[in-house]
Design an enzyme around this catalytic site. Structure first.
Site, PDB file in Angstrom:
ATOM      1  N   CYS A 284       0.872  -1.179   0.000  1.00 47.33           N
ATOM      2  CA  CYS A 284       0.000   0.000   0.000  1.00 47.33           C
ATOM      3  C   CYS A 284       0.910   1.230   0.000  1.00 47.33           C
ATOM      4  CB  CYS A 284      -0.929  -0.003   1.220  1.00 47.33           C
ATOM      5  SG  CYS A 284      -0.049  -0.080   2.797  1.00 47.33           S
ATOM      6  N   THR A 285       0.362   2.398   0.301  1.00 48.61           N
ATOM      7  CA  THR A 285       1.176   3.616   0.433  1.00 48.61           C
ATOM      8  C   THR A 285       0.953   4.277   1.782  1.00 48.61           C
ATOM      9  OG1 THR A 285      -0.571   4.890  -0.667  1.00 48.61           O
ATOM     10  CG2 THR A 285       1.256   4.127  -2.041  1.00 48.61           C
TER      11      THR A 285
END
Length: 323
Positions: free
Chosen positions: A267-268
């Site tokens: 993810c970020t």
């Protein structure tokens, strides 16, 4: 309340505007005491209820508009910084983005009453490409409801004090202790939950270099992109061969995930929080070879490793499909 009242009597509406403005920009100045005090003073006729509401609304709208344009210009990079300051970064940005994918107007009207969402709503609206006029209209409604509710509570308390001045002694005796206990309990619970999450996260992370070696060697790896559809707008790329799922849809389709290879999630979000949380859910469902990628998409991109282009779709439609 006594300190807030003294400050308001000294500096008036200009201070109310500045206090709300600075607080909504992210400086930790609590808005509730100052608005309650302003409402109480309006009961005594020392402040105008309508002028106090206009001053507070102006400060909030200026701050929200500033965050709106910052979000439009800098996107998810700003959201990540704000999320790191949250007590529970595991869900803060994704919850806000999901709300905007389904009902962004309603979210703006009630965001001020939800911790975390109040700070993130404006920059997410900007990142989401919402028209500024539409944002200002619905955010204005939300600000009016929030400011008006707090001023009204203060006004009612001020009216009650005029009838029975002993209420102030009773409120001062018990409200402070309850407030302190509530805040301490909230902070302790959030810190304990976050600490447990981080311990499990660090034990399971996969280094980007290790994943690169696996791909170069032709090993079978099941890579899952957990980013929200809105996060793909500034970076329409994904890791080689990655499949895009929301955490909920991935868990619902866990029977489709192969058990004979590593399952890599990325993810970020700060500290790979969404990937770690999803990994623990999949482990409970019997998928043992699941690991979050250290640094997520941003670290893979920083290292210059290969990526695949993503065919963009309407993020609102994609969000709705994953629900």
């Amino acid at each position: 309340m006594e300190l807030s009242t003294h400050i308001l009597l000294t500096y008036g509406y200009l201070l109310l505007f500045a206090w709300i403005l600075v607080g909504q920009l992210g400086i930790p100045l609590p808005a509730t005491p100052i608005l309650l005090a302003a409402g109480a003073l309006s009961a005594e006729g020392q402040l105008s209820f309508s002028l106090a509401m206009l001053a507070a609304m102006a400060g909030s709208l200026v701050a929200d508009s500033t965050w709106f344009f910052i979000g439009r210009r800098h996107g998810h990079h700003v959201l990540r910084i704000l999320c790191k300051l949250s007590m529970e970064p595991t869900v803060c940005v994704r919850r806000t983005q999901d709300s905007f994918g389904r009902r962004r107007q309603v979210t703006l009207m009630f965001a001020k009453f939800v911790p975390g969402l109040a700070t993130l709503a404006a920059p997410v609206a900007g990142q989401n490409g919402m028209a500024f006029g539409e944002f200002l209209f619905f955010d204005g409604i939300g600000v009016a409801v929030w400011v008006g509710a707090l001023l009204l509570v203060g006004r009612l308390f001020g009216d009650a004090l005029k009838r029975d001045p002993t209420l102030l002694n009773w409120a001062g005796r018990f409200s402070g202790a309850l407030l302190v206990l509530g805040v301490v309990g909230f902070v302790v619970v959030r810190l304990v939950r976050r600490r447990m999450m981080l311990k499990q996260l660090f034990a399971a992370r996969l280094e980007p270099e290790e994943l690169k070696r696996q791909l170069d060697a032709g090993e079978l790896v099941y890579i899952v992109d957990l980013r929200h559809p809105l996060e793909l707008l500034p970076d329409p790329f994904t890791l080689p061969g990655a499949l895009h799922f929301s955490p909920d849809s991935l868990a619902a389709r866990h029977h489709e995930i192969p058990r004979d290879r590593d399952v890599v999630l990325y993810c970020t979000c700060p500290s790979e929080a969404t990937a770690a949380k999803t990994a623990m859910i999949l482990i409970k469902l019997g998928i043992e070879r699941v690991r979050p990628l250290r640094g997520g998409f941003d670290e893979w991109k920083r290292l210059g490793f290969p990526m695949d282009a993503v065919q963009m779709v309407n993020p609102s439609l994609e969000t709705a499909e994953t629900l």
